[in-house]
Write a protein that holds these residues in place. Structure first.
Motif, PDB file in Angstrom:
ATOM      1  N   LEU A  66       0.531  -1.399   0.210  1.00 19.44           N
ATOM      2  CA  LEU A  66       0.279  -0.142  -0.033  1.00 19.44           C
ATOM      3  C   LEU A  66       1.059   1.300  -0.174  1.00 19.44           C
ATOM      4  O   LEU A  66       0.645   2.549  -0.811  1.00 19.44           O
ATOM      5  N   THR A  67       1.592   1.089   1.209  1.00 22.45           N
ATOM      6  CA  THR A  67       3.069   2.312   0.873  1.00 22.45           C
ATOM      7  C   THR A  67       3.726   2.622  -0.262  1.00 22.45           C
ATOM      8  O   THR A  67       3.497   3.839  -1.025  1.00 22.45           O
ATOM      9  N   ARG A  68       4.046   1.632  -0.890  1.00 22.63           N
ATOM     10  CA  ARG A  68       4.785   1.330  -2.234  1.00 22.63           C
ATOM     11  C   ARG A  68       3.787   2.230  -3.180  1.00 22.63           C
ATOM     12  O   ARG A  68       3.824   2.930  -3.887  1.00 22.63           O
ATOM     13  N   SER A  69       2.469   1.568  -3.346  1.00 23.69           N
ATOM     14  CA  SER A  69       1.304   2.829  -4.212  1.00 23.69           C
ATOM     15  C   SER A  69       1.595   3.746  -4.042  1.00 23.69           C
ATOM     16  O   SER A  69       1.250   4.466  -4.868  1.00 23.69           O
ATOM     17  N   ALA A  70       1.300   4.644  -2.966  1.00 25.77           N
ATOM     18  CA  ALA A  70       1.165   5.774  -2.382  1.00 25.77           C
ATOM     19  C   ALA A  70       2.537   6.580  -3.106  1.00 25.77           C
ATOM     20  O   ALA A  70       2.010   7.706  -3.594  1.00 25.77           O
ATOM     21  N   VAL A  71       3.806   5.874  -2.825  1.00 25.83           N
ATOM     22  CA  VAL A  71       4.830   6.344  -3.597  1.00 25.83           C
ATOM     23  C   VAL A  71       4.750   6.807  -4.466  1.00 25.83           C
ATOM     24  O   VAL A  71       5.115   7.593  -5.511  1.00 25.83           O
ATOM     25  N   VAL A  72       4.311   5.385  -5.281  1.00 23.30           N
ATOM     26  CA  VAL A  72       4.212   5.495  -6.922  1.00 23.30           C
ATOM     27  C   VAL A  72       3.899   6.745  -7.640  1.00 23.30           C
ATOM     28  O   VAL A  72       3.633   7.593  -7.819  1.00 23.30           O
ATOM     29  N   TYR A  73       1.887   6.930  -6.765  1.00 20.55           N
ATOM     30  CA  TYR A  73       1.506   7.496  -7.162  1.00 20.55           C
ATOM     31  C   TYR A  73       1.479   9.173  -6.740  1.00 20.55           C
ATOM     32  O   TYR A  73       1.468  10.502  -7.443  1.00 20.55           O
ATOM     33  N   LEU A  74       2.412   9.449  -5.638  1.00 23.03           N
ATOM     34  CA  LEU A  74       3.466  10.649  -5.768  1.00 23.03           C
ATOM     35  C   LEU A  74       3.747  11.453  -6.816  1.00 23.03           C
ATOM     36  O   LEU A  74       3.652  12.302  -6.866  1.00 23.03           O
ATOM     37  N   SER A  75       4.656  10.744  -6.969  1.00 20.33           N
ATOM     38  CA  SER A  75       5.806  10.921  -7.879  1.00 20.33           C
ATOM     39  C   SER A  75       5.170  11.437  -9.050  1.00 20.33           C
ATOM     40  O   SER A  75       5.358  12.586  -9.584  1.00 20.33           O
ATOM     41  N   LEU A  76       4.038  10.678  -9.328  1.00 15.60           N
ATOM     42  CA  LEU A  76       3.151  11.092 -11.028  1.00 15.60           C
ATOM     43  C   LEU A  76       2.100  11.896 -10.489  1.00 15.60           C
ATOM     44  O   LEU A  76       2.392  12.994 -11.860  1.00 15.60           O
ATOM     45  N   ALA A  77       1.717  12.127  -9.741  1.00 16.27           N
ATOM     46  CA  ALA A  77       1.139  13.400  -9.131  1.00 16.27           C
ATOM     47  C   ALA A  77       1.730  14.768  -9.340  1.00 16.27           C
ATOM     48  O   ALA A  77       1.443  15.448 -10.001  1.00 16.27           O
ATOM     49  N   VAL A  78       3.024  14.800  -9.100  1.00 17.09           N
ATOM     50  CA  VAL A  78       4.272  16.247  -9.057  1.00 17.09           C
ATOM     51  C   VAL A  78       4.181  16.272 -10.338  1.00 17.09           C
ATOM     52  O   VAL A  78       4.050  17.363 -11.230  1.00 17.09           O
ATOM     53  N   ARG A  79       4.421  15.085 -11.040  1.00 18.22           N
ATOM     54  CA  ARG A  79       4.246  15.131 -12.785  1.00 18.22           C
ATOM     55  C   ARG A  79       2.896  16.218 -13.854  1.00 18.22           C
ATOM     56  O   ARG A  79       3.497  16.598 -14.116  1.00 18.22           O
ATOM     57  N   ARG A  80       2.533  15.479 -13.117  1.00 19.69           N
ATOM     58  CA  ARG A  80       1.334  15.573 -13.674  1.00 19.69           C
ATOM     59  C   ARG A  80       0.477  17.504 -13.441  1.00 19.69           C
ATOM     60  O   ARG A  80       0.725  18.632 -14.179  1.00 19.69           O
ATOM     61  N   GLU A  81       1.287  17.364 -12.037  1.00 20.80           N
ATOM     62  CA  GLU A  81       0.757  19.160 -11.440  1.00 20.80           C
ATOM     63  C   GLU A  81       2.322  19.795 -12.088  1.00 20.80           C
ATOM     64  O   GLU A  81       1.817  21.153 -12.294  1.00 20.80           O
TER      65      GLU A  81
END
Length: 527
Positions: free
Chosen positions: A486-501
């Motif tokens: 679950l934490t690994r998923s969160a770290v992946v989402y965080l990186s890709l969310a920053v890219r989108r922003e």
């Protein structure tokens, strides 16, 4: 409406007290399907009420799971009826979606799930994956589609929806090579869904719509990939796993459990994925008296390092086969309940605590990066998304205006966690996961083996006056692995969310930039 009496008749038939439970549940399923087809909200609500009533009767485990599945279908029908505008898909809060995920997870976690026919299991897992993907949790969705395909490799809805999910995942990636690999994986899945040996539940008529959608996606993707050369790589080169046998064992363990911070680990479980290559994109920070130190990059560095260390501790604790040297000479008394003591179980405990705490650190990252200005002492991963208006908690306007799929995935991942102020969870085990964390941090958690353990129900409820708790070792270790995933998923989402922003900010930027290159931190500097 001419069809309304028929719906009423179906509802009345399903509510007959003389029906045996199996027939009654079957009738409820028919009511939900018909009400969905005709878009009749009142009948769907009536079917949900019947589900609640029939759960009070003596049901087999398999029927209990089926009722949960039908409840999820009913909430899917309500979502389609109530949210008919295209813009509704980008609403952050979807109560109907939340209910679907919760009921499908209850069905999946129930002991009766194992006794279901293979097709029903695939339906539950595929529907859950689809809803996770709709919420932005595309990493978690792929694992669920794969579990459905492990049960039936030709299950068309899992193949096709997984292909579509990989297409969306590819759009969120920043590495062109990874994008091509994901798109080729998507195309392979769509071809398999449309092959002659694909299995479609519900008959030809029910398959017609999805079949057309998958065919259109296949054709569009084929034309997009036409002319692209294959990415040159050797995915099975064991050199990616390291030279040392111990390191190879560790990296294979991580690879099989999809624990590398590498998007390719969601696509493959092959040696090439055995590196934590995920980073942040190029960032833009304001110039005041001079370049601002790259604080956000430092935060992400620490998140990655703490995650990787928790992962190693978990592996070490699970792989240990005897006392460690540090255990010898530690004098303990036999308390006659025979809990497990030793460095190995403490490593698993530390990994659990570390993984959970990283979620709150991700919330701090979001607070700083998006300039939310929430007092740090009040930031948690569950609360960062919401602000209180009167008696209600609502989405912060800073999030509501963002068209950011990975960030919304983080928001929905937060719903897996329970906090007293936020009881609307999508994981039926949320209270238990939090209870373990609280006992690890502030109280006493005893781990027991097998028949010596207290009942699992002991961890499902947390009370303020409970100083200690006992958990079966196998249950605890499984929860620790799941929490790390679950934490690994969160770290992946965080990186890709920053890219989108960052992409959004670059489109709105009207001033020039000053470049500040950063070099990589050498492995030799880690000590």
């Amino acid at each position: 409406m001419s069809d309304q009496p028929n719906l009423g008749q179906l509802l009345a038939e399903a509510s007959r007290p003389d029906l045996d439970p199996e027939d009654a549940v079957f009738q409820i399923g028919l009511v939900i399907d018909a009400a969905h087809d005709f878009g009749h909200e009142a009948t769907v609500l009536g079917a949900l009420a019947l589900c609640d009533q029939i759960e009070k009767r003596q049901l087999s485990d398999a029927l209990k799971v089926t009722v949960e599945y039908f409840k999820a279908n009913a909430w899917a029908a309500l979502q389609e009826i109530r949210q008919s505008e295209p813009a509704d898909a980008w609403l952050w809060e979807h109560p109907e979606l939340s209910k679907q995920i919760l009921h499908l997870r209850r069905a999946w976690a129930h002991p009766g799930f194992a006794a279901l026919p293979s097709v029903r299991k695939c339906q539950i897992l595929t529907n859950l994956a689809n809803q996770m993907n709709a919420a932005g949790r595309f990493v978690d969705a792929i694992q669920l589609w794969d579990q459905a395909l492990a049960l039936n490799q030709n299950f068309a809805m899992a193949l096709g929806n997984r292909g579509a999910g990989l297409m969306h995942y590819a759009r969120a990636l920043y590495d062109p090579g990874h994008q091509i690999l994901f798109l080729r994986g998507a195309l392979s899945g769509l071809h398999a869904a449309l092959a002659k040996d694909a299995i479609w539940e519900g008959g030809e008529e029910a398959a017609k719509g999805p079949h057309q959608v998958f065919a259109r996606l296949r054709d569009d993707l084929t034309s997009r990939l036409d002319g692209f050369e294959d990415v040159e790589l050797d995915p099975d080169n064991v050199e990616h796993l390291g030279a040392d046998l111990g390191e190879r064992e560790y990296r294979r363990w991580c690879m099989q459990r999809r624990l590398f911070l590498n998007p390719l680990n969601d696509l493959w479980r092959r040696p090439i994925v055995a590196r934590d290559v995920l980073t942040l994109p190029d960032l833009t920070t304001p110039l005041t008296d001079g370049p601002e130190p790259p604080r956000i990059i430092a935060f992400y560095n620490q998140i990655k390092q703490e995650y990787a260390s928790a992962r190693w501790l978990l592996f070490s604790g699970l792989a240990a086969d005897g006392p460690h040297n540090s255990d010898r000479g530690v004098v303990l008394f036999n308390t006659l309940d025979y809990p497990i003591h030793g460095l190995a179980i403490e490593q698993v405990k530390i990994a659990y605590r570390s993984a959970y705490s990283l979620l709150d650190k991700i919330a701090i990252f979001i607070n700083v990066y998006l300039g939310l200005a929430v007092p740090t002492a009040r930031v948690s991963f569950r609360s960062i998304w919401l602000e209180k208006t009167g008696r209600d908690w609502v989405i912060r306007p800073e999030f509501a205006r963002l068209d950011n799929w990975p960030l919304r995935g983080l928001f929905w991942l937060a719903k897996d966690l329970y906090e007293p102020d936020f009881s609307d969870v999508t994981d039926p085990d949320a209270r238990g996961v939090r209870a373990i964390r609280n006992h690890l941090e502030h109280r006493f958690l005893r781990i027991h083996d097998g028949t010596l353990a207290f009942p699992l129900s002991a961890i499902e409820k947390e009370t303020d006056d409970q100083p200690s708790m006992s958990v079966d070792r196998a249950v605890f270790e499984a929860k620790a692995i799941r929490l790390l995933q679950l934490t690994r998923s969160a770290v992946v989402y965080l990186s890709l969310a920053v890219r989108r922003e960052e992409e959004r900010r670059s489109r709105e930027r009207s001033v020039g930039l000053v470049s500040m290159p950063l070099s990589l931190w050498s492995d030799d500097w880690k000590r």
